[in-house]
Write a protein that holds these residues in place. Sequence first.
Motif, PDB file in Angstrom:
ATOM      1  N   PHE A  40       0.808  -1.208   0.000  1.00 18.82           N
ATOM      2  CA  PHE A  40       0.000   0.000   0.000  1.00 18.82           C
ATOM      3  C   PHE A  40       0.844   1.262   0.000  1.00 18.82           C
ATOM      4  O   PHE A  40       0.305   2.366  -0.076  1.00 18.82           O
ATOM      5  CB  PHE A  40      -0.938   0.000   1.221  1.00 18.82           C
ATOM      6  N   LEU A 108       0.964  -5.929   4.718  1.00 15.60           N
ATOM      7  CA  LEU A 108       0.094  -4.966   4.052  1.00 15.60           C
ATOM      8  C   LEU A 108      -0.207  -3.803   4.978  1.00 15.60           C
ATOM      9  O   LEU A 108      -0.084  -2.629   4.611  1.00 15.60           O
ATOM     10  CB  LEU A 108      -1.214  -5.668   3.647  1.00 15.60           C
ATOM     11  N   ILE A 112       0.936   0.323   4.940  1.00 16.43           N
ATOM     12  CA  ILE A 112       0.096   1.515   5.100  1.00 16.43           C
ATOM     13  C   ILE A 112       0.815   2.513   5.984  1.00 16.43           C
ATOM     14  O   ILE A 112       0.833   3.719   5.726  1.00 16.43           O
ATOM     15  CB  ILE A 112      -1.280   1.151   5.707  1.00 16.43           C
ATOM     16  N   PHE A 116       2.267   6.403   5.150  1.00 15.66           N
ATOM     17  CA  PHE A 116       2.117   7.635   5.925  1.00 15.66           C
ATOM     18  C   PHE A 116       3.465   8.271   6.204  1.00 15.66           C
ATOM     19  O   PHE A 116       3.607   9.498   6.184  1.00 15.66           O
ATOM     20  CB  PHE A 116       1.416   7.342   7.260  1.00 15.66           C
ATOM     21  N   PHE A 233      -0.717   8.691  -3.706  1.00 14.21           N
ATOM     22  CA  PHE A 233      -1.771   8.019  -2.962  1.00 14.21           C
ATOM     23  C   PHE A 233      -3.106   8.154  -3.672  1.00 14.21           C
ATOM     24  O   PHE A 233      -3.919   7.231  -3.672  1.00 14.21           O
ATOM     25  CB  PHE A 233      -1.841   8.610  -1.549  1.00 14.21           C
ATOM     26  N   LEU A 236      -3.538   5.412  -6.127  1.00 12.78           N
ATOM     27  CA  LEU A 236      -3.290   4.035  -5.673  1.00 12.78           C
ATOM     28  C   LEU A 236      -4.470   3.114  -5.946  1.00 12.78           C
ATOM     29  O   LEU A 236      -4.307   1.970  -6.367  1.00 12.78           O
ATOM     30  CB  LEU A 236      -2.947   4.033  -4.178  1.00 12.78           C
TER      31      LEU A 236
END
Lengths: 310, 408
Positions: A40, A108, A112, A116, A233, A236
């Motif tokens: 991600f 996964l 994430i 960030f 993002f 994505l």
Amino acid sequence: MAVTEQFLELAANGLVYSSIIILGSIGLSLIYSIAGFANFAHGDTMTVGAYATLIAFGAVGGAGFSILGLPLGFFVALVIGIVVTAAVALVTERLVYKPLDIGSIGLLITSIGVAFIYRALIQVQFSSDSRRFDIDRLRPIEPLVEYGIRITKHDIAIVISAVTLVVGLHVLLQHTDLGRKMRATADNPDLARASGIRIRRVELWTWVLGAGLAGAGGAFLGLFNLLAPRMGFSELLVIFAAVILGGIGSVYGAMLGGLLIGMIVSMTPLLSTVGIPIGGEYAAALAFIVMVLVLLVRPEGIAGEPVGGG
Amino acid sequence: MLAAGCVGTTDEDNGDGGSADDDGSADDDGSSGDGGGDQYSIGMVDSLTGSLADFGERNQRGVELALEDVNAIGIDDRELDIIVEDSEGNGQGGVAAAQKLVNQNNVPFLIGAVGSGVSLSIYESVIQGTDVVQLSQNSTGLALSEFPDLLRMSPSGQSQSAALADIVTEDGYDEVAITYINDEFGESLTDAFTGFYDGEVAFERAHDGEQASYSGLLSDMNGSGADAWLFITYQEEFATQVNNMFESGYEAQLYGADSNRGNTVISNTPEGSINGMKVVEPSAPVEQDSFQEFSSRFEEEHGEEPTVWSAFAYDCVITAALSIKAADEFTGSALSEVVRDVTRPEGEEVFSYEAAYEILDNDGTPSDIDYQGVSGPIDFNEDGDPVGTLQVLEVQNHEYVPIEFREG
């Protein structure tokens, strides 16, 4: 406007957008198939590439001759950006993903968090304001306008560069040692290890290639539109759809998926013109519905391995 | 989608600790809400990232200046502290930020938010039913007027839409193509515009935010045949749209709302690409001394003139501080009883926190003061909306130039 004209215009725009999506989706698919989890942070990896190219271009400058409206310095900066992105990915892999022994869902979720972090670091450095490369925007190419095609030389550069990178990857996968090993590892890791392939080496190269392509995609996205911390993002979701549609684990599927999704998103306005009442604002929804429909018929995606198969 | 649901809240503590200018005397006047011994803590939800990040940044600048002014005097020997959380420019982020502020920090007063949809989400999901006071700093969407307890410092977009409709007609266009951002703000201003506009709306379509390209949309706008194009959207989206127009060779007379005018547009679009564009936005009282002082301080600090949005944010803080001073206790219900009166026409007109504080400190009640903000008279009406004027700007030589004022 005549339907043909609109078709050509939207198709041309779609091609440029698809090029960027493909650069993202190939990288994501590569990493998915060899590292074994959905990354991600891939969108934000594209953002890293864009900003790295921005800094490099600021240092290299826009002097020298231009190709298709882009100064030589931009291409140099692009290469630097790709290298930096690959380096960032390698460091992340070494420091974050590798040490964690938590399975693909855990990775996964970790990715994430990594996303960030990438985004926050960029924002700290660059603020959340949008910005662009210091390259003048161009007018559409005159002779094409009468056919309804409204693209600039930059758009052509993006498409050609993306094609070059994709062809380069193809050559690498099919005709080099590394490519052979990558394909073998993706197919059957245990057998590959048993036959003497150094899996770790292949993994690292996959990250380099996947992140490098993402970095290039990010740089082109910055050229195509603007640079902002959330730029990668934002794409994505579309990139994931492309990978899933094309079939997880298949690089060629990712290319096809990227092309399809990118074109559907760009060409939806055509439907209203031919009488199908789906407005342009439903473009993204339409793309995802198509993805779902394909999966219903073929759960492994267009070019993926059959689910549950070898 | 998993990632979209995840919200990062960044805790930016805006209350500058500094030295609480305590003269040694006991400073506790009995009841206090949260905020510990030497601070009154209130919350703020601001769009520090996302489509509305430009406004967030300008807001923080206004907030900083306001805190300087408030904490130079203090509130009953305590400092004002503002806990700022990021809405990321969307409803989910805003609600999460507000929940944190209300449930964890127990703030009785919340300044928030920028986006109209965000303010509404916060109100409906977090604030409504509690006694926390909510005061939006920048929301201009029409729907906020339906909730009298949802106060705002920026006037309703209704007047903007009416003004735009008049201007488009006055400029001689009897056909217009409209595109608007797909949220509460865009929808409500567009609805109001189409209600006020006499001519034909040749094209009307919403668009999503943060897209890489709007070529398809613009191609359709071009196909509509209208020569006047109205954009009600945010700066980042509008910059992309302008670039797409430029690269596609489209030309039209452009019109816009307060949301799509700003530095991001100017610095990210080619010279001459938006010349002649007209924009309507709330105006600050430029003739007023207190505004001019605010403006020069701002310019000294940041090298550019303040936007009216910074002025709104400034006034939000001052209003909050005055409410705290005027209220019986530091709770939401006590604050909500006084928050309107400190700016309403009853009482002496005061133009600074210092002047207002002096009256309140000498046994003044909230109706003894009428705080006139740097953004205008404020004067919340029964819908929680302030009074406002409008300014029309035209882009000349790739710069925004004010050309006239209109009544709000």
